[in-house]
Design a protein around this motif. Sequence first.
Motif, PDB file in Angstrom:
ATOM      1  N   SER A 183      34.040 -80.488 -30.005  1.00 14.29           N
ATOM      2  CA  SER A 183      34.210 -79.585 -31.149  1.00 14.29           C
ATOM      3  C   SER A 183      34.051 -78.121 -30.746  1.00 14.29           C
ATOM      4  O   SER A 183      34.654 -77.228 -31.348  1.00 14.29           O
ATOM      5  CB  SER A 183      33.196 -79.926 -32.236  1.00 14.29           C
ATOM      6  N   GLY A 184      33.216 -77.867 -29.739  1.00 12.95           N
ATOM      7  CA  GLY A 184      32.975 -76.492 -29.336  1.00 12.95           C
ATOM      8  C   GLY A 184      32.263 -75.660 -30.377  1.00 12.95           C
ATOM      9  O   GLY A 184      32.226 -74.426 -30.290  1.00 12.95           O
ATOM     10  N   GLU A 185      31.694 -76.315 -31.382  1.00 14.79           N
ATOM     11  CA  GLU A 185      31.032 -75.575 -32.462  1.00 14.79           C
ATOM     12  C   GLU A 185      29.760 -74.903 -31.952  1.00 14.79           C
ATOM     13  O   GLU A 185      29.057 -75.435 -31.091  1.00 14.79           O
ATOM     14  CB  GLU A 185      30.689 -76.519 -33.610  1.00 14.79           C
ATOM     15  N   TYR A 186      29.475 -73.736 -32.504  1.00 11.39           N
ATOM     16  CA  TYR A 186      28.279 -73.005 -32.096  1.00 11.39           C
ATOM     17  C   TYR A 186      27.642 -72.338 -33.307  1.00 11.39           C
ATOM     18  O   TYR A 186      28.263 -72.189 -34.371  1.00 11.39           O
ATOM     19  CB  TYR A 186      28.623 -71.952 -31.042  1.00 11.39           C
TER      20      TYR A 186
ATOM     21  N   PHE B 162      31.756 -66.729 -26.968  1.00 10.20           N
ATOM     22  CA  PHE B 162      31.606 -67.928 -27.782  1.00 10.20           C
ATOM     23  C   PHE B 162      32.915 -68.455 -28.354  1.00 10.20           C
ATOM     24  O   PHE B 162      33.202 -69.654 -28.284  1.00 10.20           O
ATOM     25  CB  PHE B 162      30.607 -67.679 -28.906  1.00 10.20           C
ATOM     26  N   GLU B 163      33.734 -67.579 -28.941  1.00 11.11           N
ATOM     27  CA  GLU B 163      34.994 -68.031 -29.530  1.00 11.11           C
ATOM     28  C   GLU B 163      35.948 -68.554 -28.451  1.00 11.11           C
ATOM     29  O   GLU B 163      36.675 -69.525 -28.673  1.00 11.11           O
ATOM     30  CB  GLU B 163      35.657 -66.905 -30.311  1.00 11.11           C
TER      31      GLU B 163
ATOM     32  N   ARG C  20      34.762 -72.006 -27.552  1.00 14.00           N
ATOM     33  CA  ARG C  20      35.137 -72.976 -28.582  1.00 14.00           C
ATOM     34  C   ARG C  20      36.620 -73.340 -28.468  1.00 14.00           C
ATOM     35  O   ARG C  20      36.979 -74.522 -28.522  1.00 14.00           O
ATOM     36  CB  ARG C  20      34.845 -72.432 -29.982  1.00 14.00           C
ATOM     37  N   TYR C  21      37.466 -72.329 -28.306  1.00 16.97           N
ATOM     38  CA  TYR C  21      38.902 -72.592 -28.157  1.00 16.97           C
ATOM     39  C   TYR C  21      39.163 -73.500 -26.956  1.00 16.97           C
ATOM     40  O   TYR C  21      39.942 -74.464 -27.047  1.00 16.97           O
ATOM     41  CB  TYR C  21      39.653 -71.272 -28.001  1.00 16.97           C
TER      42      TYR C  21
ATOM     43  N   ARG D   1      37.105 -75.617 -25.320  1.00 21.30           N
ATOM     44  CA  ARG D   1      36.567 -76.984 -25.442  1.00 21.30           C
ATOM     45  C   ARG D   1      37.375 -77.802 -26.459  1.00 21.30           C
ATOM     46  O   ARG D   1      37.579 -79.006 -26.269  1.00 21.30           O
ATOM     47  CB  ARG D   1      35.093 -76.954 -25.841  1.00 21.30           C
ATOM     48  N   GLN D   2      37.840 -77.184 -27.519  1.00 25.65           N
ATOM     49  CA  GLN D   2      38.675 -77.910 -28.484  1.00 25.65           C
ATOM     50  C   GLN D   2      40.017 -78.309 -27.878  1.00 25.65           C
ATOM     51  O   GLN D   2      40.632 -79.286 -28.299  1.00 25.65           O
ATOM     52  CB  GLN D   2      38.885 -77.061 -29.739  1.00 25.65           C
TER      53      GLN D   2
ATOM     54  N   PHE E  63      25.246 -73.576 -28.599  1.00 21.99           N
ATOM     55  CA  PHE E  63      26.120 -74.757 -28.558  1.00 21.99           C
ATOM     56  C   PHE E  63      25.254 -76.015 -28.489  1.00 21.99           C
ATOM     57  O   PHE E  63      25.284 -76.761 -27.513  1.00 21.99           O
ATOM     58  CB  PHE E  63      27.065 -74.676 -27.361  1.00 21.99           C
TER      59      PHE E  63
ATOM     60  N   GLU F 103      26.812 -79.565 -27.728  1.00 25.63           N
ATOM     61  CA  GLU F 103      27.611 -79.758 -26.511  1.00 25.63           C
ATOM     62  C   GLU F 103      26.761 -80.332 -25.374  1.00 25.63           C
ATOM     63  O   GLU F 103      25.557 -80.056 -25.289  1.00 25.63           O
ATOM     64  CB  GLU F 103      28.210 -78.423 -26.063  1.00 25.63           C
TER      65      GLU F 103
END
Length: 436
Positions: free
Chosen positions: A96-99, A141-142, A145-146, A148-149, A175, A178
């Motif tokens: 998801s790469g969410e943080y 961070f962004e 996320r990009y 890893r997604q 993260f 992760e």
Amino acid sequence: MFEGGIIIIKHYGKLVRNTAHLTDETILYQGPGVLKDSKGKWYCRQCATPNQHDYYTYTSAFHQQTITYCRRCLQLGRMDTVQMIAVTETAHYKSSGEYHLDFQLSQQQAYASSHIIRAIQTQEMLLLYAVTGAGKTEMMFEGIRYARQAGLNVAIVSPRVDVVVEISKRIIEAFSHEAIDVLYQGQSQKYCGHFVVATVHQLYRFKQHFDVIFIDEVDAFPLAMDPLLIHASASCYSHIYMTATPSKHLLKQFKKENIITLPARYHRKPLPVPKFRYFKFKPQRLQPYLLKLLQKQIENKRVTLVFFNQIEAMEQALVHYQKYFDDLAAVHSEDALRFEKVEALRAGKHRIIFTTTILERGFTMAHLDVIVLESQTFQAAALVQIAGRTGRKLQDTSGNVLFLHNGVTLAMLSAKRQIQRMNRLGFEKGWLDAEM
């Protein structure tokens, strides 16, 4: 995108696999870590150094045979002609790469973040020429996320262990969902290496594995001095380089549009500008001026880093000044307790720390001032980094930077001008608050 990546996993004797975590790997090679190539020259499976002087051969009485090992990457664990290793290929894996970030990026940080995402999408090199304290970690961070997604393997590396430790804490906290490997000397791999924070030497373990590499403090030793380390990261699609002090050689390697200059700190306050004062430092004895200066720092309830250019001089001075400051400590790269001392400093147990350039990067603390002894012996990049330790926190955006010298040098003047130029550029772009 690569179909898979290769990881070198060292082991002794029979191959042992951690099936709890390494479930998506295929063994490509199992054999000695050092062997001869088709031309009869020694070859290291880990660092691939072509220099035959890096290999040492001796006769082992224990093994009753001749053994050759690689000295180039010895600190990562020995590679030789006897001990067996495995080279494995791992499949790409999306997450998801969410943080979590409990504040909003500044205008400058958002600007840099968008360029990072674009560099990943277009598979280009990007240099973030960002002042110390600009919030480079959060800018990533962004982009992470990009990546890893999209199932891209990500590495965040730095030449300095201390910087890796500092960054890894913030990355793991942000993260939290992760599976992140943190790799430096003494730390072992737990997961498949889809998301790694590591010292740059750890890239020797990975071949054609990472799709995106963030390289922090790219100008720092040993990365700037070792072409093999640069080569270890070269098989990656997207490189994001970050530094506050890029060399002219580094700047020439980028297209003009791929150099993003970030002159402001996230809190929009200017960088503290160094002050110069003549002072002939004598480590063999107590000097009243320096003693009064340090006493005044404590009276003002400031924490002080005192930078030395030599360990020997620092240890000589420590003996004299410890008599007046019972919590005074010293730290340097060869200090086995350096991590504990730095944590004690953050916890408020030390008001003054004598240090070498080990703390010129990666250290952040509120209410901090710096004093540089014999500043005429330091290079401009080191002086900029040292000055950048101050004024980084939102609750304390100013700080005192004092260069004590035995004659002003071009490096000192260059460091001061670089800081002043970044402040002017920050005001011009509107990324710093209006001057008072």
